[in-house]
Design an enzyme around this catalytic site. Sequence first.
Site, short mmCIF file in Angstrom:
data_model
loop_
_atom_site.label_atom_id
_atom_site.label_comp_id
_atom_site.label_asym_id
_atom_site.label_seq_id
_atom_site.Cartn_x
_atom_site.Cartn_y
_atom_site.Cartn_z
N CYS A 55 0.83 -1.21 0.00
CA CYS A 55 0.00 0.00 0.00
C CYS A 55 0.87 1.27 0.00
O CYS A 55 0.40 2.33 0.40
CB CYS A 55 -0.89 0.00 1.23
N ILE A 238 -1.03 11.04 18.67
CA ILE A 238 -0.89 10.14 17.53
C ILE A 238 0.15 10.72 16.58
O ILE A 238 -0.06 11.76 15.99
CB ILE A 238 -2.27 9.86 16.89
N LEU A 1267 7.95 -24.87 -15.63
CA LEU A 1267 8.95 -24.64 -14.57
C LEU A 1267 8.35 -23.99 -13.32
O LEU A 1267 9.07 -23.45 -12.49
CB LEU A 1267 10.07 -23.74 -15.11
N GLU A 1269 7.05 -25.10 -10.53
CA GLU A 1269 7.25 -25.58 -9.16
C GLU A 1269 8.67 -26.03 -8.84
O GLU A 1269 9.10 -25.98 -7.69
CB GLU A 1269 6.36 -26.79 -8.93
#
Length: 1327
Positions: A55, A238, A1267, A1269
């Site tokens: 984010c 804060i 390819l 895995e």
Amino acid sequence: MPCPPKSDDLVFFVNGRKVIERNVDPEVTLLSFLRKNLRLTGTKYACGRGGCGACTVMVSKRDPLSAKIRHFSITACLVPICSLYGAAVTTVEGVGSINTRLHPVQERIAKSHGTQCGFCTPGMVMSMYTLLRNHPQPSEEQLLEALGGNLCRCTGYRPILASGRTFCVICTELFAEDEFQPLDPTQELIFPPELLRMAEKPEKQTLIFRGERVTWISPGTLKDLLELKAKHPEAPLISGNTSLGPAMKSQGHFYPILLSPARISELSMVSKTSDGLTIGAGCSLAQVKDILAERVSELPEEKTQTYRALLKHLRSLAGQQIRNMASLGGHIISRHCYSDLNPILAVGNATLNLISEEGTRQIPLNEHFLAGLASVDLKPEEILESVYIPHSQKWEFVSAFRQAQCQQNALADVNAGMRVVLKEGTDTIKDLSIAYGGVGAATVSAQKSCQQLVGRPWNELMLEEACRLLLEEVSLPGWAPGGKVEFKRTLVVSFFFKFYLEVLQELKKLVKFMPDSHHYPEISDQFLSALEDFPITGSQGVQRYQRVDSHQSLQDPVGRPIMHLSGLKHATGEAIFCDDIPMVDRELFMVLVTSTRAHAKIISVDLSQALDLPGVIDVITAEDIPGTNGTEDDKLMAVDEVLCVGHIICAVVAETELQAKSATEKIKITYEDLEPVIITINDAIKHNSFLCPEKKLEQGNVEEAFEKVDQIVEGEVHVGGQEHFYMETQRVLVIPKAEDKELDIYVSTQDPAHVQKTVSSTLNIPINRITCHVKRVGGGFGGKVGRPAVFGAIAAVGAIKTGHPIRLVLDRKDDMLITGGRHPLFGKYKVGFMNNGRIKALDIECFVNGGCMLDDSELVTEFLILKLENAYKIRNLRFRGRACMTNLPSNTAFRGFGFPQGTLITESCITAVAAKCGLLPEKIREKNMYKTVDKTIYKQAFSPETLIRCWNECLDKSSFHSRRMQVEEFNKKNYWKKKGMAIIPMKFSVGFAATSYHQVTIAQNRSKLQNPTWKACFSDPPYSAAALVHIYTDGSVLVTHGGNELGQGIHTKMLQVASRELNIPMSSLHICETSTATVPNTIATAASIGSDVNGRAVQNACQILLKRLEPIIKKNPEGTWEDWIEAAFEQRISLSATGYFRGYKAFMDWEKGEGDPFPYYVYGAACSEVEVDCLTGAHKKIRTDIVMDACCSLNPAIDIGQVEGSFIQGMGLYTTEELKYSPEGVLYSRGPDEYKIPTIADVPEEFNVSLLPSSQTPPTIYSSKGLGESGMFLGSSVFFAITDAVAAARRERDTVEDFTVRSPATPEWVRMACADRFTEMTPTAKG
Ligand SMILES: Cc1cc2nc3c(=O)[nH]c(=O)nc-3n(C[C@H](O)[C@H](O)[C@H](O)COP(=O)(O)OP(=O)(O)OC[C@H]3O[C@@H](n4cnc5c(N)ncnc54)[C@H](O)[C@@H]3O)c2cc1C
Ligand code: FES
Ligand code: FES
């Protein structure tokens, strides 16, 4: 309801446009505001805790002191919208777009192949963009620092770093750099003049933003702030919200009033004096770092000891975004037990300058303050104004230490600040202070020990005594945050030992300039290796692949490193993921309610309080299901009994996510605990609790062979589980239609047909009314094969019951809790061999933890057994495997499907044999490897020629033998650092294993047929695929196929295939989405075969179309594609065709233990070298070389990306990723803060990947290989290099050579395995 007093307007800018928010709600985060209010969905949600960087956006503000504009990256998920008053926010959409102008950062990350699923890409772009706004030509170190807070689960980071490096240095890789647009800083958005005017003449009035529950007050002057603090003493200040925010989110802390000091310039003041430095409490940690660095450059070394110690930790504390947000004041006041700075500030005698309406006062930042003693704490009406840090003096030495699961962006297991003052010109301790973090509820000061050591000389005797005292005082009595007690105790003394040596080393430097001074103990050369920490370094490397034949047409894209089709869209945030779909009319939000007990009877579920809450529309339970509630063994929602913590019981439907979440807390469920509660594999074995019958393969005569061998070794191997940690959590949007009970389902899945089928049976409506759409998936890795159907079905029940569209987006902690992951494994082996290293017999029995339901566990066990032999020909073999049933969430498919766990046992046998024979493991590997055409244990014939070639090339490319010698030389010279090296071969069978039907019972079949992967296996034939290709009258072509875009580039490859077949450029082709309405009855996109089987189907469709066009082309050979299409249309030739691939012939008969279950093998080899710090357990990855057999790669850029990404994911499995459960089965590790996937700093310093040129041709599309895995297991080369280094340490210390193999090889495991005098000091420590 009384009308609340008026709220001020919140004014800020987003992407150059003014935003005026009236009646803003202080509880809203910037992320939610961007995504929901402004519909800027390029900024992604992936963790909500500041831990992943998905984010990331840039904030620009005018600094009141320097009057300059500051640009800094932040994580929008932790930023309260109200904190942005007067700020300018830039999101990925504001940086550039495909339709207007791409920013060089966006262009380069895409063209460097730095995107796969693309979910992390906007965050990466924003981190790099912010860096370039501040430093248009950054250094490598700055680049690494900027990206340290961004996680990527797909790419392995190397190409992302490569794209960033194009701004630093010239390099040539898989892309043509001369194609890039230059970076032109004059083209960037300017800071809005209106904001500049506001900042130059700041309003002094207090701003108040009132929400329904929370009021945000932002005073304009210090006086007003102090007045407000006196009026609202309970209200927190804060600042960065990086401590308050997570506490409010996950620990339920609630504050009706929040005071923001953001506009108070006094809190950002910095003053330098001749004896110290005062830093405003409002300065961010990033600013503190710059301030300290500047001071260090100005002052003589002796005065900056404390500053340098702080700087050391400020480099690794969190990621750049958090350092930009978190304030010094917030950090100190939070007093986290893991705080990296407080221990150093405490030993450095820092003072806190407090201020209130009453005036100012100073308190020391010492152990009493850190322990929170009321008498030395802030009064409720006081705030921290600034912190004074004195200069250090001559004969004063300050150091900082920390050890975390990984080097960057991880909270420390233990950290420490240490300071000693010696009497001038002597070695006598005048003053000593030591403080530790991570060892108790607060930072712990070892005051008593330090006092007792004053007056002692700085020598070995003092060291011994100090260790004894420290262990006594810092007692960690069976409890410490995060457990790991023995490890932490060992670090307590290991750190002091490092400090002891560091001081000696410094003294040596001092003495150089004082010829007649005191003599200090010498550090032997071997011990010098204790001193240096591993630096954070970037990865360099070479990627080698075969260029296409020079005769291949330029237009033909097959075999070329074509950029991912969505690459640019990923980079601009234009790529739409499931939750980026705009809110639909009357949409509701669903949140799941899950069990808090591992095994219990549900006595009652009281929904009344939840249903009374505003916004809550309904609560969906199993009773609302019109059709079937899953299967007997695998229910969608629990009915009478829960089988694990995280078992879904019901689901709240409300108008907003917040309302639904609040309502889940009001649902009262009463349970009656049931026995037994089985959590571990050992528990399951004890209770004979298994999910399916044992799977067994045998060849030769194992018992007889054991009688004839020279030696036998037996051992155990433990492999921990793994969380998929796809960046996009599970999500689905179900839209019921008014007509004919139709439903549109937008879902993040690897298997839309399974979602469709499950929804159909759950709702009891025909499959043809349900359409599943998959545009793209933000990473799957096997975790989105089966589970999305459950979420889809529950959301669909909600949609049908309420008549509203339902959106269900799992938050990270629920996703990690509910979905299960890779199966943990426990294996026992017995291996018989000759003294020359030839293995004659191998007997392996293994157990996997399947969790509470069958899911894929039986298949995983079968795969594991089928693949256990890896690359070795051993005449007498017996492999047995069982899936344990436990009270944990059901484990499921995960990249490699059992192979990465099982084969670790085989390779551990090899190292055990090597140790017994006194030979190197690589010799044992070579000796036992398949050499000629042969048959596997299940009697499938194959040729190992490519395996041998990969092995030899890997030996050669890595200069293995010469480096092996250098490693040994290094180890001889260094006692506290050891290097290790390992080279691992791999034979990986691709595809779903076909299985003969007759062996399993009817009951088992029923549950298996509900299981997506089984469904694929039993479908006849097992690898079928289909495609639909339409040619439109303008000549443009729409391709649809059964594969899903998970980031693996399947759509790119499919268009490469269609382009070659139709002989038209890729620009004339398009893929819109995967939909069950266009291609029905598909198999899951999994098992590395997606591109192959779907490619064959696309090829078939294209060939059918071309055949139809043939007469037209023959008649007008000089015509264009468009001419031919026009002619075909006029001649009423169908321009749409379905392609089909029936699949490969494959079978496996478990009764006979024979078969041909896999279509082909992928071979590979990887060599890794590491260096281990024996005192802390940390390791540095020096180099990895991979040689992989891709045969004729369809797209080498994508294939190399798959190899690198899966290797790094495998490395995570084997080194840092650790799931932690309570004894009651509650998962502790539920986010990026507790579960550490590799970061950019974990990639090997040198990382080379080669695709083996022209290997054997498999029966696949254009002889390519899947390819997806296989690279996962090659990550074990790092694991075996670490164990090689540990073995070297143990040999030198004369500790027994055998030790239990345990994956992951975390710093804890490594430190405790490197047994030495310090581990021996901790009474319960094991070697
Ligand atoms: C993803 C992530 C990773 C992290 N990694 C690390 C790490 O590796 N090492 C580490 O040490 N820490 C780490 N942290 C913790 C981080 O350092 C602290 O959260 C941060 O420093 C707190 O500062 P803040 O400004 O955000 O405080 P806030 O959350 O804004 O406030 C925290 C507390 O401080 C009080 N406060 C703030 N300013 C003042 C003031 N001037 N006077 C009086 N009271 C005040 C508030 O009232 C509140 O109680 C991490 C945090 C996150 C989210
Ligand atoms: S979603 Fe914000 S950091 Fe992960
Ligand atoms: S591309 Fe980085 S998470 Fe998928």
